[in-house]
Design an enzyme around this catalytic site. Sequence first.
Site, PDB file in Angstrom:
ATOM      1  N   GLU A 150       0.824  -1.208   0.000  1.00 62.79           N
ATOM      2  CA  GLU A 150       0.000   0.000   0.000  1.00 62.79           C
ATOM      3  C   GLU A 150       0.864   1.267   0.000  1.00 62.79           C
ATOM      4  O   GLU A 150       0.464   2.312  -0.517  1.00 62.79           O
ATOM      5  CB  GLU A 150      -1.003   0.011   1.169  1.00 62.79           C
ATOM      6  N   HIS A 175      17.886   5.470 -20.233  1.00 58.95           N
ATOM      7  CA  HIS A 175      17.080   5.785 -19.051  1.00 58.95           C
ATOM      8  C   HIS A 175      16.325   7.097 -19.201  1.00 58.95           C
ATOM      9  O   HIS A 175      15.480   7.429 -18.387  1.00 58.95           O
ATOM     10  CB  HIS A 175      17.973   5.833 -17.801  1.00 58.95           C
ATOM     11  N   TRP A 226      20.074 -12.057  -7.860  1.00 62.01           N
ATOM     12  CA  TRP A 226      18.747 -11.447  -7.783  1.00 62.01           C
ATOM     13  C   TRP A 226      17.683 -12.430  -7.304  1.00 62.01           C
ATOM     14  O   TRP A 226      16.489 -12.231  -7.515  1.00 62.01           O
ATOM     15  CB  TRP A 226      18.378 -10.812  -9.132  1.00 62.01           C
TER      16      TRP A 226
HETATM   17  N1  GLN Z   1      18.601  -8.150 -21.975  1.00 63.39           N
HETATM   18  C1  GLN Z   1      18.074  -7.333 -20.930  1.00 63.39           C
HETATM   19  C2  GLN Z   1      17.210  -6.247 -21.543  1.00 63.39           C
HETATM   20  O1  GLN Z   1      17.491  -5.840 -22.627  1.00 63.39           O
HETATM   21  C3  GLN Z   1      19.178  -6.705 -20.117  1.00 63.39           C
HETATM   22  C4  GLN Z   1      18.633  -5.922 -18.970  1.00 63.39           C
HETATM   23  C5  GLN Z   1      19.687  -5.409 -18.011  1.00 63.39           C
HETATM   24  O2  GLN Z   1      20.821  -5.188 -18.338  1.00 63.39           O
HETATM   25  N2  GLN Z   1      19.338  -5.207 -16.786  1.00 63.39           N
HETATM   26  O3  GLN Z   1      16.265  -5.775 -20.926  1.00 63.39           O
END
Ligand code: GLN
Length: 760
Positions: free
Chosen positions: A18, A694, A561
């Site tokens: 939440e 990004h 991860w």
């Molecule tokens: N192959 C993944 C992608 O293109 C690599 C992602 C990453 O580097 N975290 O999304």
Amino acid sequence: MELKTSVQGYPRIGEEREWKRTLESYWKKEFDQSTFQVKMKDIRLDRLKKLKQSDLDIIPVGDFSYYDHMLDTATMFGLIPNRFKHQAESNSLDLYFAMARGSKNAEACEMTKWYNTNYHYIVPEFENDWVPKLTENKPLNAFLEAKEELNINGKPVIIGPYSFLSLSKGYPKEKFSYYLDILLTLYAKVIGQLTEAGADLIQIDEPHLVTSLTDDDIEIVKDIYEKLADLVPNSKILLQTYFDSVSHYEQIVHLPVAGIGLDMVYDKEKHVQYIKDFGFPNDKILSLGCIDGKNIWKTDLNNSFSIVKGIREYLPNHQLHLQSSCSLLHSPVSLGKEKALNDNLVNGLAFADEKLEELRLLKGALTDKDKVLRDWEEHQQKVDLFKDKYQRSNDKREGKIAQSYRSLPFSERHTIQQKKWQLPILPTTTIGSFPQTLDMRKARTSYRRGELTEETYQGMVEEKIQRWITIQESLGLDVFVHGEFERNDMVEYFGEKLNGFAVTTNGWVQSYGSRCVKPPVIYADVTFDKPMTVRESAYAQSLTDKPVKGMLTGPVTILNWSFERNDIPAKAVADQIAEALTSEIYHLEQSGVEMIQVDEPALREGLPLKVENQAEYLKWAVESFRSATYKVKDTTQIHTHMCYSEFHEMIDSIKDMDADVISIETSKSHGKLIRVFETNVYDKGIGLGVYDIHSPRIPKVEEMSKVIEESLGVLPPFLFWVNPDCGLKTRTEDETVSALKNMVEATHLMREKVKSSVKI
Ligand code: GLN
Ligand code: ZN
């Protein structure tokens, strides 16, 4: 002798995430600031109520945050970078979020990993004209709220000055002490006011004390705590460390504080030894982090019991606290929602709430055994049941992995591969994913719920692949990808398909800001079941004459991860995953996919905190990668991708991965990376990201040509690849197509330039 329980912090996100929803709704302007504050207060108080009910003796306060505790501390001390100053007039909440997430006029503050966890903090920025001030005593407000609303006399939690400044940026090393002294006056105010308000114990987190510290460093730490002891002589500080054993134990335990918190889970058994060898001061509280705070296994309480009992024998008159090894922030909230997991597996798990119960049992067993006997036995029975069912270790590969090298050295493979693939100089490609549109995500959810047939879902995936193969053709890229439309997450996708993994429904953990991740659980030996990626990759390859890269996540990233096993070494698990990936790669090759990218964006994340342990980790991590990728035909081209800029720190390890082509994120630190190659030779295929994915901004042709040109100053053109710096799944289709169009154009320009310079 007194025995009390506590934790260093508790998850912020709430049982149903939440917290995340509240944040995101506020960002979308679905409600105003005062509604936001009210909703957040409810979440904050609910959490405290739960901690109160759990019988915890000492309840942390101030560990809650609207985004990140480092950012809280930075803003509390008035550390607002100049580029946000124009925002300062608006209001402090929006300023706070602008620093975290960026605004129209100012780039967000840098975010980076919190020690060896998957939590990311906002890096505080010092600037020359910083006007130090206590804008708001946040821990005090949290303390007072808990007291007034719930009658809780909480333990305020604050990140300590040494760690805070060590993790900050924007000042030259020589100015460390200068800034430290200023900070200390602010810390003294915060701590002094807390003590005045009645805080019995104040937790000051100094995780930096478990990294490799020099003798000079430890002198600085001593100086800090001596000064604080002078400035706030009546305050009771619990100096809290976690994630590993402390460096310089003897000096640290004698710092002038009321108590010391040590990690008893991730310390490689050093702390018990230190306590035996060097003792522990009589007048201090010793806080033992004996329940794993960042993994999800149920504690074998017999073990913890004997550790604590052993220490008690050495220190019979000490005040001991029992805690988690670190803040429970790094653990999912509650097992209550895990209805879909196998019961036997659930027996072996403990999320944050179950860890609180473990602390209650442990304290009970050490003080009033009969009171907890039944619950204790039930708990231990589950632990045993789980161990019987699952914890199997069959690692027989030890030693074999190291020799896993491809049959030919790169220089020879390169010639053979060039002949086969006939790529132009400066080949263009992308990193793997293409935009994940809402329709695709919705379709995946419906498919999971059984509302969409496999056929329909698969049809949608294929349609997307087809569409993007056509786009890649028209853009004129040289090496294609299928786009990863079938994947929710690059680790969970494989976790769902490999044996030995389980995927939880609600095992969310905060990664950064409102973003939570749900790491899969590795509970048993990992083995290959059936091909996981062949269908989509082979389909994509069938649509074009251009090579399509098969796309896998590497063994170390899958491991880092996920929630790891704790009964066998991490290395053994990585090797198991590597072996499973070998089978996948074999199937890809068999189906005609002969360029295969094995991503390792998280390879560096597993790096131990102490320098002396890093080489060993890097060695086995690299060996695992190689063991996944070495058994291929000479003509098969292995790619890898990493997304971080500290390339220089580990260039030798990266070379040793022996990939035919590596692509790395560099757009944010291009200059720094170029310098690495001025002094280091990298003699395999390499693609330095030529633009930053990004940002929604479309990079210009000239910018990218410049980046390529600079790179060619230090890297040979026949080994250089042109690509964006990471996967494109978060971008829109328009942004992606426009950016790639410019990237291809920049490449054409540079090819001409290279050719003409070769002629000369
Ligand atoms: N192959 C993944 C992608 O293109 C690599 C992602 C990453 O580097 N975290 O999304
Ligand atoms: Zn990446």
